[in-house]
Design an enzyme around this catalytic site. Sequence first.
Site, PDB file in Angstrom:
ATOM      1  N   ARG A  38       0.832  -1.215   0.000  1.00 19.24           N
ATOM      2  CA  ARG A  38       0.000   0.000   0.000  1.00 19.24           C
ATOM      3  C   ARG A  38       0.863   1.260   0.000  1.00 19.24           C
ATOM      4  NH1 ARG A  38      -5.222   1.930   1.534  1.00 19.24           N
ATOM      5  NH2 ARG A  38      -5.141   3.814   2.805  1.00 19.24           N
ATOM      6  N   LEU A  63      -6.707   7.847  -1.289  1.00 16.75           N
ATOM      7  CA  LEU A  63      -6.822   6.410  -1.047  1.00 16.75           C
ATOM      8  C   LEU A  63      -7.838   6.194   0.055  1.00 16.75           C
ATOM      9  CD1 LEU A  63      -3.082   5.272  -1.052  1.00 16.75           C
ATOM     10  CD2 LEU A  63      -4.861   4.275  -2.488  1.00 16.75           C
ATOM     11  N   SER A  64      -8.727   5.231  -0.124  1.00 12.91           N
ATOM     12  CA  SER A  64      -9.669   4.875   0.937  1.00 12.91           C
ATOM     13  C   SER A  64      -8.955   4.090   2.024  1.00 12.91           C
ATOM     14  CB  SER A  64     -10.822   4.049   0.368  1.00 12.91           C
ATOM     15  OG  SER A  64     -11.630   4.821  -0.497  1.00 12.91           O
ATOM     16  N   ALA A  65      -9.602   3.953   3.169  1.00 19.34           N
ATOM     17  CA  ALA A  65      -9.044   3.172   4.266  1.00 19.34           C
ATOM     18  C   ALA A  65      -8.944   1.701   3.868  1.00 19.34           C
ATOM     19  CB  ALA A  65      -9.917   3.331   5.508  1.00 19.34           C
ATOM     20  N   ASN A 292     -14.703   8.091   4.692  1.00 24.42           N
ATOM     21  CA  ASN A 292     -13.704   8.519   3.734  1.00 24.42           C
ATOM     22  C   ASN A 292     -13.757  10.021   3.556  1.00 24.42           C
ATOM     23  OD1 ASN A 292     -12.253   6.350   3.051  1.00 24.42           O
ATOM     24  ND2 ASN A 292     -13.246   5.948   1.110  1.00 24.42           N
TER      25      ASN A 292
END
Length: 377
Positions: A38, A63-65, A292
Amino acid sequence: MGGAVSAGEDNEELIDNLKEAQYIRSDLVEHAFRAIDRADYYLEEFRDSAYKDLAWRHGNIHLSAPCIYSEVMEALDLQPGLSFLNLGSGTGYLSTMVGLILGPFGVNHGVELHEDVIEYAYQKLDFFIKTNESFDRFEFCEPSFVVGNCLEIAPESKQYDRVYCGAGVQKEHEDYMKKLLKIGGILVLPLEEKLTKITRTGYNAWESRKIIAVSFAPLVLPKHRENGKLRPVSLPTMFEVRSLQDLARVGIRHILKKSGTGSLPLPRRTGYKRRHNLKHKREHRDTALLTNSYLFMSRLIPGPMDNNNNQSATDNEDDEDEDCRGGCEQEEKEENVRRKEGRVLVIETPVNILRERILSLPLPEPLKMYLLYYREK
């Protein structure tokens, strides 16, 4: 933001935490998450935050969680050869993981509003293909991205097996999103602050299931133009006619992967089993508000979303904690002994079997490099 699981020290530990909390539940999804670090999709100065279960944004890059991406990947029920459309494709992190599952004969498209983000996504994709060892352990469906507003997709565009939207969708746009799906297809999107899975079961038949409460930034509406008309977004060709040379490369790599010992193994960390933080159990997964929107919000909401019976997990928690404490104490003793003896824990680096097999072929060097996608060692 997210914050549903503990932060990891590296990508492996982050995935361990997601798996322990049951956000990652299938082998296909686990392998895809482990294959791509990531942190490689962060700007260098922000890499230290990559393994936290938090969303990240810098300018137009987002970027999302990790816990949200996990739920999305599981809900999409991906299989080799399917077609996938990512609305709001961002850095390409999700699309690249999806490509590892779709394989070389799938379709992997993305629509992104910001041209600078697409340039960033292609840079990260090129870095993955040329440097990541995981590329040779999978048969990859390379994503293609186009610039545009996902609410302006040309009406004559083909439909997809799987569609994901990475921005908050209001009720008035739900039917528009559904029309992008083939019959039997799956659409995953944040609909009215609930991550929702919609399956198209017939021409005018749908099944909908709420997965978890989330908070996403809303879709950007198309801007009004002087002539009053929208600018349609043309998606890439669904099935391009590939050259015989390209198909031969795919076929040769596939044969070499499967020959001898079968498919190539995934890398695994060696060393002692690390301790897990049991404070972040999954028992409240369906009642966590995952956001988000990059703002602090309370993570607890009332329980209508909770369809699981968590009583047994609560009853057994004390016993599990007691067992873990005993195991963790033993691990600490073993670690102290190793430190005193000067032994160092290492990560086993597997041999890239596919690369070795290609390099051993009686072929000219340029052809070998073509089979390797011109990847550096």
